[in-house]
Write an enzyme that holds these catalytic residues in place. Structure first.
Site, PDB file in Angstrom:
ATOM      1  N   SER A 184      15.695 -22.069 -43.876  1.00 36.44           N
ATOM      2  CA  SER A 184      15.127 -21.589 -42.617  1.00 36.44           C
ATOM      3  C   SER A 184      16.138 -20.737 -41.871  1.00 36.44           C
ATOM      4  O   SER A 184      17.194 -21.220 -41.458  1.00 36.44           O
ATOM      5  CB  SER A 184      14.701 -22.764 -41.745  1.00 36.44           C
ATOM      6  OG  SER A 184      14.290 -22.302 -40.474  1.00 36.44           O
TER       7      SER A 184
ATOM      8  N   HIS B 101      12.467 -18.913 -45.269  1.00 36.34           N
ATOM      9  CA  HIS B 101      11.518 -19.391 -44.271  1.00 36.34           C
ATOM     10  C   HIS B 101      11.835 -18.758 -42.920  1.00 36.34           C
ATOM     11  O   HIS B 101      12.958 -18.878 -42.415  1.00 36.34           O
ATOM     12  CB  HIS B 101      11.595 -20.922 -44.166  1.00 36.34           C
ATOM     13  CG  HIS B 101      10.503 -21.524 -43.342  1.00 36.34           C
ATOM     14  ND1 HIS B 101       9.242 -21.755 -43.841  1.00 36.34           N
ATOM     15  CD2 HIS B 101      10.486 -21.943 -42.052  1.00 36.34           C
ATOM     16  CE1 HIS B 101       8.494 -22.309 -42.906  1.00 36.34           C
ATOM     17  NE2 HIS B 101       9.222 -22.414 -41.805  1.00 36.34           N
TER      18      HIS B 101
ATOM     19  N   ASP C 151      10.802 -18.565 -39.050  1.00 34.48           N
ATOM     20  CA  ASP C 151      10.088 -19.213 -37.952  1.00 34.48           C
ATOM     21  C   ASP C 151       9.910 -18.238 -36.796  1.00 34.48           C
ATOM     22  O   ASP C 151      10.869 -17.871 -36.123  1.00 34.48           O
ATOM     23  CB  ASP C 151      10.867 -20.443 -37.466  1.00 34.48           C
ATOM     24  CG  ASP C 151      10.829 -21.571 -38.465  1.00 34.48           C
ATOM     25  OD1 ASP C 151       9.722 -21.966 -38.871  1.00 34.48           O
ATOM     26  OD2 ASP C 151      11.903 -22.074 -38.845  1.00 34.48           O
TER      27      ASP C 151
ATOM     28  N   MET D 163       8.484 -17.761 -33.172  1.00 33.31           N
ATOM     29  CA  MET D 163       8.083 -18.553 -32.000  1.00 33.31           C
ATOM     30  C   MET D 163       7.906 -17.645 -30.792  1.00 33.31           C
ATOM     31  O   MET D 163       8.683 -16.706 -30.594  1.00 33.31           O
ATOM     32  CB  MET D 163       9.144 -19.612 -31.688  1.00 33.31           C
ATOM     33  CG  MET D 163       9.492 -20.527 -32.834  1.00 33.31           C
ATOM     34  SD  MET D 163      10.713 -21.768 -32.334  1.00 33.31           S
ATOM     35  CE  MET D 163      11.154 -22.452 -33.931  1.00 33.31           C
TER      36      MET D 163
ATOM     37  N   HIS E 293       6.313 -18.334 -40.947  1.00 26.15           N
ATOM     38  CA  HIS E 293       5.680 -19.453 -40.241  1.00 26.15           C
ATOM     39  C   HIS E 293       5.432 -19.036 -38.794  1.00 26.15           C
ATOM     40  O   HIS E 293       6.374 -18.944 -38.004  1.00 26.15           O
ATOM     41  CB  HIS E 293       6.604 -20.670 -40.337  1.00 26.15           C
ATOM     42  CG  HIS E 293       6.090 -21.883 -39.643  1.00 26.15           C
ATOM     43  ND1 HIS E 293       6.895 -22.987 -39.417  1.00 26.15           N
ATOM     44  CD2 HIS E 293       4.882 -22.194 -39.114  1.00 26.15           C
ATOM     45  CE1 HIS E 293       6.193 -23.902 -38.788  1.00 26.15           C
ATOM     46  NE2 HIS E 293       4.977 -23.440 -38.589  1.00 26.15           N
TER      47      HIS E 293
ATOM     48  N   MET F 149       4.527 -19.751 -35.376  1.00 26.81           N
ATOM     49  CA  MET F 149       4.352 -20.755 -34.312  1.00 26.81           C
ATOM     50  C   MET F 149       4.047 -19.994 -33.026  1.00 26.81           C
ATOM     51  O   MET F 149       4.827 -19.983 -32.078  1.00 26.81           O
ATOM     52  CB  MET F 149       5.609 -21.609 -34.180  1.00 26.81           C
ATOM     53  CG  MET F 149       5.784 -22.563 -35.346  1.00 26.81           C
ATOM     54  SD  MET F 149       7.271 -23.587 -35.203  1.00 26.81           S
ATOM     55  CE  MET F 149       8.381 -22.605 -36.194  1.00 26.81           C
TER      56      MET F 149
ATOM     57  N   MET G 280       4.545 -30.538 -40.816  1.00 30.30           N
ATOM     58  CA  MET G 280       5.684 -30.575 -39.903  1.00 30.30           C
ATOM     59  C   MET G 280       6.131 -32.025 -39.735  1.00 30.30           C
ATOM     60  O   MET G 280       5.332 -32.880 -39.350  1.00 30.30           O
ATOM     61  CB  MET G 280       5.310 -29.991 -38.540  1.00 30.30           C
ATOM     62  CG  MET G 280       5.016 -28.498 -38.549  1.00 30.30           C
ATOM     63  SD  MET G 280       6.406 -27.487 -39.090  1.00 30.30           S
ATOM     64  CE  MET G 280       7.647 -27.914 -37.849  1.00 30.30           C
TER      65      MET G 280
ATOM     66  N   GLY H  73       9.448 -26.119 -32.693  1.00 29.03           N
ATOM     67  CA  GLY H  73      10.011 -25.400 -31.564  1.00 29.03           C
ATOM     68  C   GLY H  73      11.522 -25.343 -31.546  1.00 29.03           C
ATOM     69  O   GLY H  73      12.099 -24.448 -30.924  1.00 29.03           O
ATOM     70  N   PHE H  74      12.170 -26.264 -32.254  1.00 29.23           N
ATOM     71  CA  PHE H  74      13.626 -26.315 -32.250  1.00 29.23           C
ATOM     72  C   PHE H  74      14.141 -26.711 -33.628  1.00 29.23           C
ATOM     73  O   PHE H  74      13.517 -27.526 -34.307  1.00 29.23           O
ATOM     74  CB  PHE H  74      14.152 -27.316 -31.215  1.00 29.23           C
ATOM     75  CG  PHE H  74      13.764 -27.004 -29.804  1.00 29.23           C
ATOM     76  CD1 PHE H  74      14.527 -26.139 -29.024  1.00 29.23           C
ATOM     77  CD2 PHE H  74      12.621 -27.554 -29.258  1.00 29.23           C
ATOM     78  CE1 PHE H  74      14.154 -25.842 -27.723  1.00 29.23           C
ATOM     79  CE2 PHE H  74      12.238 -27.266 -27.958  1.00 29.23           C
ATOM     80  CZ  PHE H  74      13.012 -26.406 -27.181  1.00 29.23           C
TER      81      PHE H  74
ATOM     82  N   GLY I  53      17.221 -28.424 -36.130  1.00 27.81           N
ATOM     83  CA  GLY I  53      18.187 -29.512 -36.054  1.00 27.81           C
ATOM     84  C   GLY I  53      17.648 -30.858 -35.636  1.00 27.81           C
ATOM     85  O   GLY I  53      18.423 -31.760 -35.308  1.00 27.81           O
TER      86      GLY I  53
ATOM     87  N   ASP J 259       8.535 -29.381 -43.592  1.00 32.44           N
ATOM     88  CA  ASP J 259       9.501 -28.710 -42.713  1.00 32.44           C
ATOM     89  C   ASP J 259       9.866 -29.633 -41.553  1.00 32.44           C
ATOM     90  O   ASP J 259       8.993 -30.064 -40.797  1.00 32.44           O
ATOM     91  CB  ASP J 259       8.863 -27.421 -42.178  1.00 32.44           C
ATOM     92  CG  ASP J 259       9.785 -26.633 -41.255  1.00 32.44           C
ATOM     93  OD1 ASP J 259      10.948 -27.029 -41.068  1.00 32.44           O
ATOM     94  OD2 ASP J 259       9.318 -25.604 -40.723  1.00 32.44           O
ATOM     95  N   GLY J 260      11.171 -29.913 -41.431  1.00 32.77           N
ATOM     96  CA  GLY J 260      11.638 -30.676 -40.279  1.00 32.77           C
ATOM     97  C   GLY J 260      12.519 -31.842 -40.643  1.00 32.77           C
ATOM     98  O   GLY J 260      12.055 -32.811 -41.252  1.00 32.77           O
ATOM     99  N   GLY J 261      13.802 -31.736 -40.333  1.00 34.45           N
ATOM    100  CA  GLY J 261      14.715 -32.844 -40.591  1.00 34.45           C
ATOM    101  C   GLY J 261      14.996 -33.087 -42.054  1.00 34.45           C
ATOM    102  O   GLY J 261      15.407 -34.188 -42.437  1.00 34.45           O
TER     103      GLY J 261
ATOM    104  N   GLY K 264      17.020 -26.160 -42.903  1.00 29.37           N
ATOM    105  CA  GLY K 264      17.720 -25.286 -41.972  1.00 29.37           C
ATOM    106  C   GLY K 264      19.182 -25.613 -41.819  1.00 29.37           C
ATOM    107  O   GLY K 264      20.041 -25.116 -42.549  1.00 29.37           O
ATOM    108  N   SER K 265      19.483 -26.493 -40.872  1.00 35.28           N
ATOM    109  CA  SER K 265      20.874 -26.764 -40.513  1.00 35.28           C
ATOM    110  C   SER K 265      21.682 -27.349 -41.666  1.00 35.28           C
ATOM    111  O   SER K 265      22.883 -27.084 -41.787  1.00 35.28           O
ATOM    112  CB  SER K 265      20.934 -27.711 -39.302  1.00 35.28           C
ATOM    113  OG  SER K 265      20.252 -28.920 -39.576  1.00 35.28           O
TER     114      SER K 265
END
Length: 215
Positions: free
Chosen positions: A7, A32, A34, A36, A65, A67, A136, A141-142, A144, A174-176, A196-197
């Site tokens: 991401s 990916h 994002d 927003m 993606h 959003m 998700m 929206g954020f 990390g 996607d997410g964590g 991502g992170s």
């Protein structure tokens, strides 16, 4: 072998070209992106002009993606910017079927994203028309954020529906997503992991992608 979509949200925006090359060299399957708008989600990132610029520096397929509120207004812009997959949120567009058909009319893969509290049943009558479902596992929206634990049931349920109906759908999560939970997520049925992170904040981005790919 795992399929990975780093991401760009977590990348160093002062050095995007090199960051992209690092994940490309590591064997990333997608990039990916994002998008927003500060309305559908409480943050603003980048839009089609930035994507069009970075399209020039890599051949990695772009997993875009959206959003954003009423994404149907901008589908053509993202197609022209170089998107290969365009994913919209179930709640963000009133006429979801029409939006999906527009994406596919350009020859692009069409996806629908489900927020943590959005039930799978809300896309029951669109499953035959889409190419990807994005689960998700954080609130969008954020970057990390930490993986929401109960999303394992949702991933498993979506996998079961795809298999039972013999649908040609990519199941993306996607997410964590981290190296320490990615194997579990794949075992629950995910086809494609957005990371991502845990990639872009690592000491060696290229090697980190390779570590994920070996899962």
């Amino acid at each position: 072998m795992a399929k990975i979509a780093p991401s760009l949200l977590s990348a160093d925006f002062a050095d995007l070209k090199n960051e992209i090359k690092k994940v490309e060299n590591g064997g990333a399957d997608y990039l990916h992106l994002d998008v927003m708008d500060g309305i559908y989600v409480p943050n603003i990132t980048f839009g089609a002009p930035v994507i069009k610029k970075i399209r020039r520096v890599t051949n990695i397929p772009f997993d875009v993606h959206l959003m954003i509120d009423r994404p149907e207004r901008f589908i053509r812009d993202f197609v022209e910017a170089g998107a290969d997959i365009i994913t919209v949120h179930q709640e963000a567009t009133i006429h979801l079927h029409r939006t999906i058909q527009e994406i596919k009319s350009y020859g692009k893969l069409a996806g629908v994203s489900l927020n943590p509290a959005t039930p799978i049943e809300s896309i029951e009558y669109i499953l035959d028309d889409i190419d990807l479902v994005l689960i998700m596992t954080v609130n969008p929206g954020f970057g990390g954020q930490s993986f929401i634990g109960q999303m394992d049931r949702k991933i498993k349920s979506m996998r079961r529906i795809i298999d039972e109906r013999n649908l040609d759908i990519i199941l993306e999560v996607d997410g964590g997503v981290k190296l320490n939970n990615a194997k579990d997520i794949l075992n629950w049925g995910a086809d494609l992991l957005v990371v991502g992170s845990d990639i872009f904040n690592s000491e060696n981005i290229e090697n980190r992608v390779k570590e994920f790919k070996r899962l």
